[in-house]
Write an enzyme that holds these catalytic residues in place. Structure first.
Site, PDB file in Angstrom:
ATOM      1  N   SER A 268       0.862  -1.140   0.114  1.00 13.94           N
ATOM      2  CA  SER A 268       0.012   0.046  -0.031  1.00 13.94           C
ATOM      3  C   SER A 268       0.992   1.217   0.008  1.00 13.94           C
ATOM      4  O   SER A 268       1.964   1.203   0.592  1.00 13.94           O
ATOM      5  CB  SER A 268      -0.925  -0.068   1.220  1.00 13.94           C
TER       6      SER A 268
ATOM      7  N   GLY B  88       0.710   5.445   0.679  1.00 21.06           N
ATOM      8  CA  GLY B  88      -0.198   6.505   1.364  1.00 21.06           C
ATOM      9  C   GLY B  88       0.696   8.008   1.466  1.00 21.06           C
ATOM     10  O   GLY B  88       1.805   8.001   0.658  1.00 21.06           O
ATOM     11  N   LYS B  89       0.197   8.803   2.217  1.00 24.73           N
ATOM     12  CA  LYS B  89       0.678  10.144   2.060  1.00 24.73           C
ATOM     13  C   LYS B  89       1.847  10.353   2.966  1.00 24.73           C
ATOM     14  O   LYS B  89       2.751  11.291   2.643  1.00 24.73           O
ATOM     15  CB  LYS B  89      -0.412  11.114   2.672  1.00 24.73           C
ATOM     16  N   GLU B  90       2.326   9.276   3.911  1.00 26.05           N
ATOM     17  CA  GLU B  90       3.204   9.347   4.534  1.00 26.05           C
ATOM     18  C   GLU B  90       4.603   8.216   4.511  1.00 26.05           C
ATOM     19  O   GLU B  90       5.653   8.441   4.679  1.00 26.05           O
ATOM     20  CB  GLU B  90       2.950   9.391   6.219  1.00 26.05           C
TER      21      GLU B  90
ATOM     22  N   VAL C 194       4.313   0.851   1.911  1.00 24.54           N
ATOM     23  CA  VAL C 194       4.383  -0.464   2.704  1.00 24.54           C
ATOM     24  C   VAL C 194       4.719  -1.475   1.937  1.00 24.54           C
ATOM     25  O   VAL C 194       4.094  -1.780   0.723  1.00 24.54           O
ATOM     26  CB  VAL C 194       3.212  -0.849   3.714  1.00 24.54           C
TER      27      VAL C 194
ATOM     28  N   LYS D 289       7.606  -0.796   6.381  1.00 25.57           N
ATOM     29  CA  LYS D 289       6.970   0.536   6.112  1.00 25.57           C
ATOM     30  C   LYS D 289       8.058   1.520   6.191  1.00 25.57           C
ATOM     31  O   LYS D 289       9.101   1.803   6.970  1.00 25.57           O
ATOM     32  CB  LYS D 289       5.970   0.715   7.329  1.00 25.57           C
TER      33      LYS D 289
ATOM     34  N   ASP E  52      -6.472   9.920  13.546  1.00 23.72           N
ATOM     35  CA  ASP E  52      -6.988   9.770  12.149  1.00 23.72           C
ATOM     36  C   ASP E  52      -7.467   8.428  11.774  1.00 23.72           C
ATOM     37  O   ASP E  52      -7.300   7.751  11.033  1.00 23.72           O
ATOM     38  CB  ASP E  52      -5.642   9.893  11.302  1.00 23.72           C
TER      39      ASP E  52
END
Length: 623
Positions: A270, A272-274, A277, A292, A408
């Site tokens: 996956s 994401g914004k940060e 993974v 990660k 979040d």
């Protein structure tokens, strides 16, 4: 014989005959007189006698030292003497070369302030070298002057003749200084070749002279080339692939592979914004890991600072100026939060290892297939109700026991695996002491309510009811199930919110959440009907109408949750503590002392009363 003829005289005027001269006794007499006469002139003075005595004593002491030393074999003595002479010759040769070299440098450099050092070093001290007479030194000095004149005449035939420093006006028409074109050009050439990194050949030996404009242009060109080189080198180091794979990150992964922590890294699970993974295989066994890797450049997550600057665990460790150091602290924060959630039984990934911006966790999924996010799963209404109850219980455990708020929480950070939900991405989770802790909790409650409403589950709590459930301290393990059943029955019977309830819900979402009782102007002021303006009574620990300390959860009839102990507690009337002044306290202490004194006196009287002797009638006298 002639000497005897001159000196062999008895009276001075009488000359001796040949026979007398041949007489042996006369000869001895004449010899003795001569020696006596010479002794008068050759007898040393007292100072000379002292000097001779001192010389004899020193020679005697030196002889004793020589006797004590071991004699050197003759062969070694000859070899040492030969080596010593060779060394002296070599030293003279080196000194001569150094003198010639320095002389040439003085002729070429003129009045340059640059100090020239050579590799020549004397092999012996000055005392070890043989001394020369002054006459020899004068002759050598004359030879050097003659050599200098010859060398100067040879140098004058060259095209460029650099003046030897400042020349006096008597020898030349004008004074030549360091600003002369020839001197300045030679100096520029030397600087360009030795100090500036430009490949321009051996210009010093070729007698190339650079003017100041040309030298400045070349110097600026070299500075620009160096700047471009550094900039290009830094850009290559910061270049990333897949937004996370830069040179330092790849080096960390290589170290993990070499240490047998992991043996293979797969593709992206996956993004994401940060962070991204990746799926990886454990070094030992067939277990799967989730690696990660946090993004260090071009990050979309711009507001991380508000989650970490007020967290007392990391507020003094993060560096806003360095993105790489900031990401390292961010990764450590997620590791600590995951360990705390795992400690209290919250389903989340297990931490395996952390190195800077690379976090290795247990893999949540089946085989090599990762567990899907909650937003990608289609579930029935009954399964949604089960997951909703599980999720709100997880939120309460995180708040009440782990002392964390996710910050979040949404369908993007929830994984569905083996019929239950798993919490991920807890780097932004904060503790109770964070100033925005309750604001983040209210936002999480709103996100969860919106998702399950969109999924088709309408019999759920409102955002306010869910917030009160998570934060109410009066809910215990004994009454939690009863509380949830009662509240869920109310939600099932409620088709939609009334206009008043919808308005209160909207106001609750936009109202200010107090952190302390001091933030509420006057929570006990009921005369003007202001109790309805407080939308977070559960945080104060008071009843819903602010009439006293709450002993049962809010929004629920106490009769449904009452127990014998709670009924006795509810019969107690909450009384406000009265404030006693100092004068009243002194009066009470004075009255207590007076009562104690009277009691003591009465006790003394009772002890002094006893029975006396009996009279004739048998009565006892009391004294």
């Amino acid at each position: 014989f002639v000497l005897l003829l001159d000196m062999a005289s008895v009276d001075g005027d009488h000359k001796l005959s040949f026979k007398e001269l041949m007489d042996e006794e006369l000869a001895k007499k004449i010899q003795q007189g001569y020696e006596e006469e010479m002794a008068l002139y050759t007898e040393p003075s007292q100072e000379e006698k002292d000097f001779l005595l001192a010389l004899e004593l020193s020679q005697a002491s030196f002889a004793e030292e020589v006797k004590q030393e071991e004699p050197i074999p003759a062969a070694e003595s000859d070899q040492l003497s030969e080596d010593y002479l060779i060394a002296l010759q070599l030293q003279d040769a080196l000194n001569e070369e150094e003198r010639i070299h320095l002389h040439q440098l003085r002729q070429n450099n003129g009045i340059s302030t640059v100090q020239v050092t050579t590799g020549y070093e004397p092999l012996f001290e000055d005392s070890a070298l043989p001394t020369r007479d002054e006459s020899d030194e004068d002759e050598d000095y004359d030879d050097y002057e003659e050599y200098d004149r010859e060398y100067a005449s040879l140098q004058s035939n060259k095209v460029w003749n650099k003046p030897n420093g400042r020349v006096s006006a008597s020898d030349h028409k004008e004074i030549i200084t360091k600003h002369d074109s020839a001197i300045c050009g030679a100096h520029n050439t030397e600087i360009l070749e030795t100090q500036i990194g430009i490949e321009c050949g051996n210009m010093v030996d070729d007698n190339v002279s650079l003017s100041n404009p040309v030298f400045n242009e070349l110097n600026q060109h070299a500075a620009k080339a160096e700047t471009r080189r550094i900039r290009r080198h830094g850009k290559e180091d910061r270049e990333t692939r897949e937004s996370v794979m830069d040179s330092q990150t790849r080096l960390l992964l290589y170290k993990m592979l070499n240490s047998n922590l992991i043996k293979e890294i797969g593709g992206i699970v996956s993004s994401g914004k940060e962070a991204n993974v990746y799926r990886a295989t454990a070094g030992e066994g067939d277990a799967m890991y989730a690696v990660k890797i946090y993004k260090t450049t071009l990050n979309e997550f711009k507001n991380r600072e508000e989650y970490i600057k007020d967290d007392y665990r990391f507020r003094y460790r993060f560096n806003k100026q360095s993105s790489r150091k900031f990401i390292k602290v961010w990764a450590e924060k997620e590791m600590e939060n995951l360990k705390r959630l795992q400690k209290y039984g919250v389903p989340c990934p297990e931490v395996i290892n952390l190195r800077k911006n690379v976090l290795v966790m247990s893999f949540i999924g089946t085989g090599t297939t990762a567990a899907p996010q909650l937003r990608h799963v289609s579930l029935s209404i009954s399964k949604l109700e089960e997951l909703y109850l599980q999720l709100i219980k997880i939120m309460r455990i995180m708040f009440q026991e782990a002392k964390l708020v996710h910050g979040d929480l949404s369908e993007y950070n929830l994984l569905y695996h083996k019929g239950r939900l798993w919490i991920i991405d807890v780097a932004q989770a904060v503790e109770h002491e964070h100033p925005n802790c309750l604001t983040f909790l209210r936002r999480d409650c709103e996100n969860i309510s919106k998702y399950f409403t969109r999924a088709g589950l309408h019999s759920i709590m409102t955002t306010r009811e869910l917030f009160n459930y998570v934060t109410d301290i009066n809910i215990t393990y004994e009454n939690e199930d009863i509380y949830l059943n009662t509240l869920m029955e109310r939600c099932a019977n409620r088709t939609e919110l009334s206009p008043e309830e919808a308005q209160e819900e909207k106001v609750f979402l936009e109202s200010y959440i107090p952190r302390h009782l001091d933030h509420i102007p006057d929570p006990f002021d009921e005369k003007e009907g202001k109790t309805g303006e407080v939308y977070h009574q559960v945080l104060t620990g008071l009843n819903e109408d602010l009439s006293g300390v709450a002993v049962t959860p809010l929004s629920i009839d106490p009769a449904c949750l009452s127990t014998p102990e709670q009924e006795e507690e509810s019969e107690k009337v909450w009384v406000e503590k009265l404030v006693v002044t100092k004068a009243e306290q002194r009066a009470k202490r004075k009255q207590a002392k007076k009562l104690a004194k009277e009691e003591k006196q009465s006790q003394i009287l009772s002890e002094t009363t006893f029975s006396g002797p009996q009279d004739e009638l048998g009565n006892t006298e009391t004294i």
